[in-house]
Design a protein around this motif. Structure first.
Motif, PDB file in Angstrom:
ATOM      1  N   UNK A  81       0.860  -1.171   0.000  1.00  0.00           N
ATOM      2  CA  UNK A  81       0.000   0.000   0.000  1.00  0.00           C
ATOM      3  C   UNK A  81       0.901   1.226   0.000  1.00  0.00           C
ATOM      4  N   UNK A  82       0.537   2.222  -0.808  1.00  0.00           N
ATOM      5  CA  UNK A  82       1.311   3.444  -0.991  1.00  0.00           C
ATOM      6  C   UNK A  82       0.502   4.614  -0.447  1.00  0.00           C
ATOM      7  N   UNK A  83       1.022   5.311   0.572  1.00  0.00           N
ATOM      8  CA  UNK A  83       0.342   6.425   1.237  1.00  0.00           C
ATOM      9  C   UNK A  83       0.966   7.750   0.815  1.00  0.00           C
ATOM     10  N   UNK A  84       0.117   8.707   0.489  1.00  0.00           N
ATOM     11  CA  UNK A  84       0.531  10.069   0.135  1.00  0.00           C
ATOM     12  C   UNK A  84      -0.184  11.013   1.103  1.00  0.00           C
ATOM     13  N   UNK A  85       0.564  11.669   1.990  1.00  0.00           N
ATOM     14  CA  UNK A  85      -0.055  12.533   2.999  1.00  0.00           C
ATOM     15  C   UNK A  85       0.387  13.985   2.849  1.00  0.00           C
ATOM     16  N   UNK A  86      -0.418  14.887   3.436  1.00  0.00           N
ATOM     17  CA  UNK A  86      -0.206  16.338   3.486  1.00  0.00           C
ATOM     18  C   UNK A  86      -0.455  17.023   2.144  1.00  0.00           C
ATOM     19  N   UNK A  87      -1.237  16.396   1.261  1.00  0.00           N
ATOM     20  CA  UNK A  87      -1.507  16.992  -0.048  1.00  0.00           C
ATOM     21  C   UNK A  87      -2.243  18.322   0.105  1.00  0.00           C
ATOM     22  N   UNK A  88      -1.991  19.230  -0.826  1.00  0.00           N
ATOM     23  CA  UNK A  88      -2.559  20.582  -0.781  1.00  0.00           C
ATOM     24  C   UNK A  88      -4.090  20.563  -0.781  1.00  0.00           C
ATOM     25  N   UNK A  89      -4.652  19.684  -1.589  1.00  0.00           N
ATOM     26  CA  UNK A  89      -6.116  19.572  -1.720  1.00  0.00           C
ATOM     27  C   UNK A  89      -6.491  18.099  -1.753  1.00  0.00           C
ATOM     28  N   UNK A  90      -7.752  17.782  -1.554  1.00  0.00           N
ATOM     29  CA  UNK A  90      -8.159  16.381  -1.710  1.00  0.00           C
ATOM     30  C   UNK A  90      -7.863  15.906  -3.132  1.00  0.00           C
ATOM     31  N   UNK A  91      -7.472  14.652  -3.251  1.00  0.00           N
ATOM     32  CA  UNK A  91      -7.221  14.076  -4.572  1.00  0.00           C
ATOM     33  C   UNK A  91      -8.515  14.043  -5.368  1.00  0.00           C
ATOM     34  N   UNK A  92      -8.414  14.142  -6.683  1.00  0.00           N
ATOM     35  CA  UNK A  92      -9.589  14.013  -7.554  1.00  0.00           C
ATOM     36  C   UNK A  92     -10.040  12.556  -7.623  1.00  0.00           C
ATOM     37  N   UNK A  93      -9.168  11.643  -7.219  1.00  0.00           N
ATOM     38  CA  UNK A  93      -9.481  10.217  -7.272  1.00  0.00           C
ATOM     39  C   UNK A  93     -10.382   9.811  -6.112  1.00  0.00           C
ATOM     40  N   UNK A  94     -11.142   8.767  -6.336  1.00  0.00           N
ATOM     41  CA  UNK A  94     -12.077   8.255  -5.332  1.00  0.00           C
ATOM     42  C   UNK A  94     -11.758   6.798  -5.021  1.00  0.00           C
ATOM     43  N   UNK A  95     -12.248   6.326  -3.905  1.00  0.00           N
ATOM     44  CA  UNK A  95     -12.084   4.926  -3.528  1.00  0.00           C
ATOM     45  C   UNK A  95     -12.609   4.044  -4.661  1.00  0.00           C
TER      46      UNK A  95
END
Length: 145
Positions: A81-95
């Motif tokens: 699993x690859x985690x990306x944290x502290x992004x400027x805005x919510x990702x456009x991608x969805x579950x």
């Protein structure tokens, strides 16, 4: 003709980058007896973040206490699993969305508990549900991405 190599992984930060030094390394101590479960890569706020591996989005959320805007991608045909944290805005991608290696998943920011730090990606790599040190993988991917 030429030599073509297909790589299964991609370095996630798509611009000049650095690190936060010892404080941003895997297992660096944190307050309250916690420890750092990822590796911090610095770059300008707004720098694009790419999928390190083709996979499926398994989580997209906002955690005001720690991760801020974050996304988790489960690698295709692997137990990582690859985690990306502290992004400027919510990702456009969805579950449930399929993401291809190299596809933009978000942008570097300072959300969550990163408000007083330089802009950075907190990147975690989990195998079998446990965090592992992503630094050797990131260094390898950075050499050819």
């Amino acid at each position: 003709a030429g030599d073509v190599r297909l790589r299964g992984h991609f370095f996630p930060v798509r611009a000049p980058h650095g690190t936060r030094g010892a404080v941003g390394e895997f297992r660096a101590p944190r307050n309250g007896g916690r420890w750092h479960k990822g590796f911090d890569i610095t770059a300008s706020c707004g720098t694009p973040l790419a999928a390190a591996r083709t996979g499926v989005v398994v989580r997209r959320a906002f955690d005001p206490r720690l991760d801020g805007n974050f996304i988790v991608i489960k690698g295709l045909r692997e137990r990582r699993w690859y985690w990306y944290s502290h992004m400027a805005r919510p990702s456009r991608l969805r579950k449930g969305d399929l993401v291809h290696v190299g596809e933009i998943v978000g942008h570097i920011g300072r959300t969550g508990n990163a408000g007083s730090t330089p802009c950075h990606l907190h990147f975690e790599l989990h195998r079998k549900g446990r965090p592992i040190d992503p630094a050797p993988y990131l260094r390898s991917w950075d050499r050819y991405s």
